[in-house]
Design a protein around this motif. Structure first.
Motif, PDB file in Angstrom:
ATOM      1  N   ARG A 379       0.829  -1.205   0.000  1.00 55.67           N
ATOM      2  CA  ARG A 379       0.000   0.000   0.000  1.00 55.67           C
ATOM      3  C   ARG A 379       0.872   1.268   0.000  1.00 55.67           C
ATOM      4  N   LYS A 382       2.604   1.709  -3.449  1.00 57.16           N
ATOM      5  CA  LYS A 382       1.636   2.214  -4.431  1.00 57.16           C
ATOM      6  C   LYS A 382       1.357   3.700  -4.203  1.00 57.16           C
ATOM      7  N   ALA A 383       1.204   4.107  -2.944  1.00 56.08           N
ATOM      8  CA  ALA A 383       0.931   5.516  -2.628  1.00 56.08           C
ATOM      9  C   ALA A 383       2.126   6.392  -2.997  1.00 56.08           C
ATOM     10  N   ALA A 385       4.383   5.749  -5.318  1.00 56.75           N
ATOM     11  CA  ALA A 385       4.482   5.798  -6.777  1.00 56.75           C
ATOM     12  C   ALA A 385       3.481   6.798  -7.349  1.00 56.75           C
ATOM     13  N   ALA A 386       2.250   6.791  -6.826  1.00 54.72           N
ATOM     14  CA  ALA A 386       1.229   7.719  -7.310  1.00 54.72           C
ATOM     15  C   ALA A 386       1.597   9.166  -7.019  1.00 54.72           C
ATOM     16  N   ALA A 387       2.338   9.400  -5.941  1.00 61.13           N
ATOM     17  CA  ALA A 387       2.721  10.761  -5.565  1.00 61.13           C
ATOM     18  C   ALA A 387       4.085  11.157  -6.130  1.00 61.13           C
TER      19      ALA A 387
END
Length: 473
Positions: A379, A382-383, A385-387
């Motif tokens: 989690r 993923k967070a 990478a998105a930011a």
């Protein structure tokens, strides 16, 4: 020029009205007088910046221009001082973070007690005045094997009440190796002094014998007291006198035998199959030894609300109930409701292990922690990478702690989620400044999260906190 800038600042009421109009949700939870104080404080900051020459353009001082900054200011300074925190430390009974979490049943019971009238001291069978202690006394007696029970607001109060009732003006014999200090520099000898009795130390720090107690008994002796060393251990060449032997000696001389268990437990953790936890005497075992009164905490290993529980013989508990100090130390209705709900869960041991958060976290094994850590790691990755955050998120074996002064030498195996590549201290400090703060730990120059103390649904919140904190560094 400064006078022109000061005049460019909007009036407090004007800015307050615009804030209410544009951000009703932000203002909904804050009384208008409090909002007005925050707006005034915000404008005062601007006046200081003008005086220091940091602001020279009147165009940035209008209400519209100031509003975004005011929203941030109110969001930061308008939050309650007492608020939720994410605990990623791995310390289950974290004294500074509120100790034990309540089971859903206990939290619901406390909320209902706070919001509605109740039969706190009203007997529904007779319609007459009742006793608040009746709601939990039968449960406590059934669970511990004691004849009677009493509950006050914490265990220090329980010890004080025992001593004030039974020993005031006389001596209490205690082994030198059991003179513990609990949190906040609160020491057993000081509790004794305040309760009006005199401490009579016996034995050596590491070894105390029955004969030591026996030689100390005089006409001034009021009781023999045993204090369980919940928050420290003495190992090596040691000897402590079992409670049953102290009971026999005390009763032989017509004295009560008392014990302060500190962080008392109703669960035999070795029998429950928790690796790493040594055997701690349970409340049931201690009561079975024949002690006249045993005190312990409700909000530590028991996993309930803050309370000091005293169980023992009817005669001894009855004397404490009649002590005028009992009223000053009594528990409130919300605590009582939460404690009853917690104790009801204990009537089914398997249910207690799954519903009471403290027990559930202590009972979780290494494999469960590894699986949780893997989910949390994915989690966070993923967070990040998105930011667009560049950092390594890796797993490493580690240890959790029980906390609350219980099992001081025992570690619980866990798997830590380490954030590497971001300055650990800076990240730790940034996480504390968030609207929803998160507390973790720094090990080997990396910020670490221990999944043991993150509750269901908090992994997503933890990942979001990390992203927000990194953005603020």
């Amino acid at each position: 020029m400064p006078n022109t800038l000061y005049r460019a600042l909007p009036a407090t009421e004007n800015l307050l009205t615009q804030l209410h109009t544009a951000h009703a949700a932000l203002c909904a939870g804050l009384p208008r007088p409090m909002l007005r104080e925050l707006v005034n404080a915000f404008l005062q900051e601007k006046r200081c910046l003008i005086k220091e020459g940091c602001i020279t353009d009147p165009a940035i001082l209008g209400a519209t221009a100031l509003l975004p900054g005011l929203v941030t200011f109110v969001g930061q300074h308008g939050m309650p001082h007492f608020r939720r925190v994410l605990n990623a430390t791995g310390v289950v009974i974290h004294t500074n973070l509120g100790r034990s979490l309540l089971a859903p049943e206990a939290a619901k019971a406390a909320a209902e007690a706070a919001a509605w009238y109740s039969n706190l001291e009203f007997n529904l069978h007779t319609g007459a005045r009742g006793s608040r202690y009746s709601h939990v006394e039968e449960l406590l007696c059934s669970l511990t094997g004691a004849e009677a029970a009493l509950v006050v607001n914490n265990n220090a109060a329980a010890v004080f009440l025992m001593l004030d009732t039974l020993c005031k003006g006389k001596e209490v014999i205690v082994s030198r190796g059991e003179l513990v200090e609990i949190g906040g520099s609160f020491r057993i000898p000081e509790v004794m002094e305040k309760s009006g009795c005199t401490l009579h130390e016996v034995g050596a720090t590491n070894r105390t014998h029955v004969a030591d107690y026996e030689r100390a008994i005089t006409e001034r002796t009021a009781a023999i007291m045993k204090v369980h060393t919940s928050n420290f251990r003495i190992s090596g060449f040691v000897k402590q006198v079992p409670g049953s032997e102290l009971v026999a000696l005390a009763h032989q001389h017509g004295l009560p035998a008392l014990e302060d268990l500190g962080s008392g437990s109703l669960v035999n953790w070795q029998r429950a199959g928790v690796p790493g936890l040594l055997h701690e005497p349970t409340v049931q075992e201690t009561v079975a030894a024949g002690l006249d009164a045993v005190s312990f905490s409700g909000d530590k290993v028991l996993g309930g609300p803050q309370a000091g529980i005293i169980v023992g013989s009817k005669e001894t508990i009855g004397k404490m109930q009649k002590n005028p100090m009992n009223r000053a130390l009594r528990i409130d209705k919300m605590t009582l409701a939460a404690l009853e709900a917690t104790l009801r869960l204990y009537t089914d041991p398997e249910l207690a292990l799954t519903r009471i958060p403290t027990l559930r976290m202590l009972h979780a094994g290494a494999d469960a922690m590894r699986r949780h850590a893997v989910r949390l790691q994915k989690r966070v990755v993923k967070a990040f990478a998105a930011a667009g955050i560049s950092a390594s998120v890796v797993l490493r074996a580690g240890e959790s702690r029980v906390g609350g002064g219980a099992f001081p030498e025992c570690d619980l195996p866990t798997t830590l989620v380490r954030v590497e590549g971001i300055e650990a201290e800076a990240l730790r400090e940034a996480l504390l400044r968030l609207p929803l703060p998160m507390v973790g730990r720094v090990e080997d120059d990396a910020f670490c999260l221990d999944p043991r103390t993150l509750q269901e649904g908090e992994d997503a919140l933890a990942a979001g906190c990390l992203v927000e904190a990194v953005g603020g560094i």
